[in-house]
Motif scaffolding. Sequence first.
Motif, short mmCIF file in Angstrom:
data_model
loop_
_atom_site.label_atom_id
_atom_site.label_comp_id
_atom_site.label_asym_id
_atom_site.label_seq_id
_atom_site.Cartn_x
_atom_site.Cartn_y
_atom_site.Cartn_z
N ARG A 127 0.83 -1.21 0.00
CA ARG A 127 0.00 0.00 0.00
C ARG A 127 0.86 1.26 0.00
O ARG A 127 0.59 2.22 -0.71
CB ARG A 127 -0.93 -0.01 1.22
CG ARG A 127 -2.00 -1.07 1.19
CD ARG A 127 -3.00 -0.86 2.33
NE ARG A 127 -4.03 -1.88 2.34
CZ ARG A 127 -4.00 -2.98 3.09
NH1 ARG A 127 -2.98 -3.18 3.90
NH2 ARG A 127 -4.97 -3.86 3.04
N LEU A 128 1.92 1.25 0.81
CA LEU A 128 2.79 2.42 0.90
C LEU A 128 3.52 2.64 -0.43
O LEU A 128 3.67 3.78 -0.88
CB LEU A 128 3.80 2.24 2.03
CG LEU A 128 4.74 3.43 2.30
CD1 LEU A 128 3.94 4.67 2.67
CD2 LEU A 128 5.74 3.09 3.40
N GLU A 129 3.97 1.57 -1.06
CA GLU A 129 4.66 1.69 -2.33
C GLU A 129 3.73 2.26 -3.39
O GLU A 129 4.12 3.15 -4.17
CB GLU A 129 5.18 0.31 -2.78
CG GLU A 129 5.92 0.36 -4.11
CD GLU A 129 6.44 -1.00 -4.53
OE1 GLU A 129 6.90 -1.13 -5.68
OE2 GLU A 129 6.39 -1.94 -3.71
N GLN A 130 2.49 1.79 -3.43
CA GLN A 130 1.51 2.31 -4.38
C GLN A 130 1.23 3.78 -4.12
O GLN A 130 1.09 4.59 -5.04
CB GLN A 130 0.22 1.50 -4.32
CG GLN A 130 0.37 0.07 -4.81
CD GLN A 130 -0.85 -0.79 -4.52
OE1 GLN A 130 -1.70 -0.42 -3.70
NE2 GLN A 130 -0.96 -1.92 -5.18
N HIS A 131 1.18 4.15 -2.84
CA HIS A 131 0.90 5.53 -2.46
C HIS A 131 2.04 6.45 -2.90
O HIS A 131 1.81 7.53 -3.47
CB HIS A 131 0.69 5.61 -0.95
CG HIS A 131 0.29 6.97 -0.46
ND1 HIS A 131 -0.92 7.55 -0.75
CD2 HIS A 131 0.96 7.88 0.31
CE1 HIS A 131 -0.99 8.74 -0.18
NE2 HIS A 131 0.13 8.97 0.46
N THR A 132 3.27 6.05 -2.64
CA THR A 132 4.41 6.89 -3.02
C THR A 132 4.55 6.97 -4.54
O THR A 132 4.96 8.00 -5.07
CB THR A 132 5.71 6.36 -2.40
OG1 THR A 132 5.89 4.97 -2.72
CG2 THR A 132 5.69 6.51 -0.88
N GLU A 133 4.21 5.89 -5.24
CA GLU A 133 4.24 5.94 -6.70
C GLU A 133 3.23 6.96 -7.22
O GLU A 133 3.50 7.69 -8.18
CB GLU A 133 3.95 4.55 -7.29
CG GLU A 133 5.10 3.57 -7.14
CD GLU A 133 4.76 2.19 -7.67
OE1 GLU A 133 3.58 1.99 -8.06
OE2 GLU A 133 5.63 1.32 -7.69
N GLY A 134 2.06 7.01 -6.57
CA GLY A 134 1.06 8.00 -6.96
C GLY A 134 1.55 9.42 -6.71
O GLY A 134 1.34 10.32 -7.53
N LEU A 135 2.22 9.64 -5.58
CA LEU A 135 2.76 10.96 -5.29
C LEU A 135 3.85 11.33 -6.28
O LEU A 135 3.95 12.49 -6.73
CB LEU A 135 3.31 11.00 -3.86
CG LEU A 135 2.29 10.89 -2.73
CD1 LEU A 135 2.99 10.79 -1.39
CD2 LEU A 135 1.35 12.09 -2.74
#
Length: 290
Positions: A209-217
């Motif tokens: 989840r964190l990896e997906q979130h940072t990729e979005g940012l």
Amino acid sequence: GVVTVGLPWLESLSGTLQKAHATGPSGFPTRFGLFYWGNGVLPSKWVPSTTGADYTLSEQLENLERHQQKFSVLSGYSAKVPNTRPHISGAAGLLSAAPMLEESDDWTFPTPSIDQIVAQSIGGETLFRSLQTGASKVSGLSFNGPFSRNPPENDPYMLYERLFGATFVEPGGEGIVDPRLGLRRSALDAVMADIQALSGRLSAADRVRLEQHTEGLREIEQRLARLEEDPPNLEACVRAEMPVADFSDVGGRPQIAARNEAMCSMLAMALACDQTRVFAHYLTDPVDNV
């Protein structure tokens, strides 16, 4: 100064950091567009009865006759996934080539949907890596991975503002010069060490989840950087016309045809202006009564 970046909900921190909740050869670019609608088609009216270069268009494809030499109709496929949840299972197989993943009462695609797989390959050079739109109030079926959905924009006026509003620059013009953009782009770099330290404390699911979130940012930061670049001087690119119709529901039902026409016109111009090379457009959800 202090730089902060909002985080997604992480189960590993639920008891300790309650306050951390946050919400080709010719040079012509390769593009990918997905059109999806629920309840399928009638094969007898959709699938052509003949094959080969001069095949006869089916009843439901007749309106595409003038474009016939530019596309192919592929049929005879099936989604080889378990039908554990009617309608959704088929969509998961069709769009992600994997069985649907269920947790409690929720469901998701276990892998990225095909539009995101394509976007990873050809979407990195444009303002929008991909676009998701809807002709009705759909949830959409674009996933970055498990429980990471890309919600579609279903308001024609909001889509216009996003594509052709204040940040749109006419072809051949100069990019937006705003020193604040550089500051916003540097936010993720400023906290990356903290994010990496946090990652070591998380469960495997939360790390995803964190990896997906940072990729979005990171994608947002890249988009901000492109706003400062001079836009390509593309002959077919002009500012699209703002929708003028009233798209309110009629008799409790959405005006799908009118919304679809407005959305597709803007998507076509977004491609012409090379704002994106990948889109997923949904007329309805997998099963719908609209």
